[in-house]
Scaffold this active site. Structure first.
Site, mmCIF file in Angstrom:
data_model
loop_
_atom_site.group_PDB
_atom_site.id
_atom_site.type_symbol
_atom_site.label_atom_id
_atom_site.label_comp_id
_atom_site.label_asym_id
_atom_site.label_seq_id
_atom_site.Cartn_x
_atom_site.Cartn_y
_atom_site.Cartn_z
ATOM 1 C CB THR A 1 -17.613 -10.888 30.562
ATOM 2 O OG1 THR A 1 -18.156 -12.199 30.768
ATOM 3 C CG2 THR A 1 -16.106 -10.971 30.747
ATOM 4 C CG ASP A 2 -20.993 -13.614 33.871
ATOM 5 O OD1 ASP A 2 -20.339 -13.804 32.822
ATOM 6 O OD2 ASP A 2 -22.077 -14.186 34.095
ATOM 7 C CD GLU A 3 -17.110 -16.196 29.979
ATOM 8 O OE1 GLU A 3 -16.075 -16.858 29.863
ATOM 9 O OE2 GLU A 3 -17.924 -16.002 29.057
ATOM 10 C CE LYS B 1 -14.275 -7.544 28.360
ATOM 11 N NZ LYS B 1 -14.451 -6.288 27.576
ATOM 12 C CE1 TYR C 1 -14.128 -12.113 26.522
ATOM 13 C CE2 TYR C 1 -15.220 -13.965 27.609
ATOM 14 C CZ TYR C 1 -15.234 -12.645 27.163
ATOM 15 O OH TYR C 1 -16.343 -11.865 27.372
#
Length: 332
Positions: free
Chosen positions: A121-123, A152, A148
């Site tokens: 994810t870009d997060e 990741k 989260y």
């Protein structure tokens, strides 16, 4: 590659990928999914039985994972705990699934010499200022801000370490926010769409200034397939469709498209640590692999998504009441 193992294939993005692969290639797919609340077998209905197999199980189950990985040509790893609000309430499942689960899969892929693609994810990059002209690139430093995104980030690092230390034939991709069919109603866009269908005013975190770089799930799927088939081993590719919109504009667009006044929504308390802006620079993917999004126009993709939720009430209705009750408890 003739056979794929897709982890988390009953979830939102994973199920869209399974549909896409079976529609656009001759490959066969086995899905491994634990069927937590985010997994839904109804998302896999209608797939060709001769090319599709479903296995219910946990990616942390080393014996099961080993047996499944041994029988396929490649693994595409979507399975993850992915809801920021849930990670703030109870981080433990995120550590187990995102870290231990990924470790279990890459060990099996290493043992059996299988091609591996890791979905991220870009997060993991944290966030950008609203007026920052920059976007995330493959060289952007990691700065996760939630349980989260930090788990990741950890899973990404595990995959990269296995490539370098053990020669794992892996690629990685970090994608911006997805929208489209089969997305759980806890998520931003389907929550607002289904609220309007039910005559409930949509809910907007804070002032709604947070910006997300939206991409249709079909475009994510086509990008992953391109990386799986043509990506360079050990490389990371960022996936985005130039779909930057702030949350306020998205809610107002949904309301307008559904025949409501664009200001017919309520502001609710913001999420703790809510990232300001995500934005993806996907030129590496486009230049190296020749990929382009089909839904380059966000309005057109959103209209298709609204149509899908209107026509598939039987899919999302069982999730709706419990989801809204949970948000109500949180003042959201």
């Amino acid at each position: 590659m003739k056979t794929l193992l897709v982890t988390g294939g009953a979830g939102f993005i994973g199920s869209n990928f399974v549909h896409y692969v079976l529609e656009h290639t001759e490959m066969s797919v086995t899905v491994l999914d634990k069927l937590t609340y985010a997994g839904n077998l109804a998302s896999l209905e209608g797939l060709p039985a001769e090319r599709f197999t479903f296995v219910r199980g946990d990616i942390c189950d080393a014996g099961l994972v080993d047996s499944l990985v041994a029988g396929v040509d490649a693994v595409v790893h979507y399975a993850a705990e992915s809801h920021n609000d849930n990670s703030l309430q109870d981080p433990r499942p995120f550590l187990e699934t995102n870290i231990i689960g990924t470790y279990t899969l890459i060990e099996a892929a290493r043992k059996h010499g299988k091609r591996f693609h890791h979905i991220s994810t870009d997060e993991v990059y944290g966030d950008l200022e609203l007026d920052d002209p920059q976007r995330f690139t493959e060289e952007t430093a990691y700065a996760p801000s939630s349980p989260y995104s930090s788990t990741k980030a950890g899973s990404d690092m595990l995959v990269r370490a296995w490539v370098r230390s053990f020669g794992l034939a892996a690629t990685l991709s970090n994608c911006s926010n997805n929208y489209g069919p089969y997305q759980h109603v806890e998520k931003f866009i389907p929550r607002q769409i289904t609220n309007v269908i039910d005559g409930i005013r949509p809910k907007l975190y804070g002032a709604g200034e947070n910006v997300r770089d939206w991409i249709h799930a079909d475009d994510h799927s086509s990008a992953v397939l391109a990386i799986l088939e043509r990506g360079r081993i050990g490389e990371t590719y960022l996936i985005g469709a130039d779909g930057e919109k702030n949350n306020k504009d998205v809610v107002e667009l949904i309301l307008s498209m559904m025949g409501q006044a664009p200001d017919a929504y309520d502001h609710v308390i913001d999420r703790p640590g809510h990232d300001l802006r995500y934005a993806i620079e996907s030129s590496k993917l486009r230049t190296e692999l020749g990929w382009e999004p089909e839904f380059a126009n966000f309005d057109a993709g959103l209209a298709e998504t609204i149509k899908w939720y209107r026509e598939h009430e039987g899919w999302w209705r069982p999730q709706k009441a419990a989801t809204e009750a949970k948000y109500k408890e949180q003042g959201q």
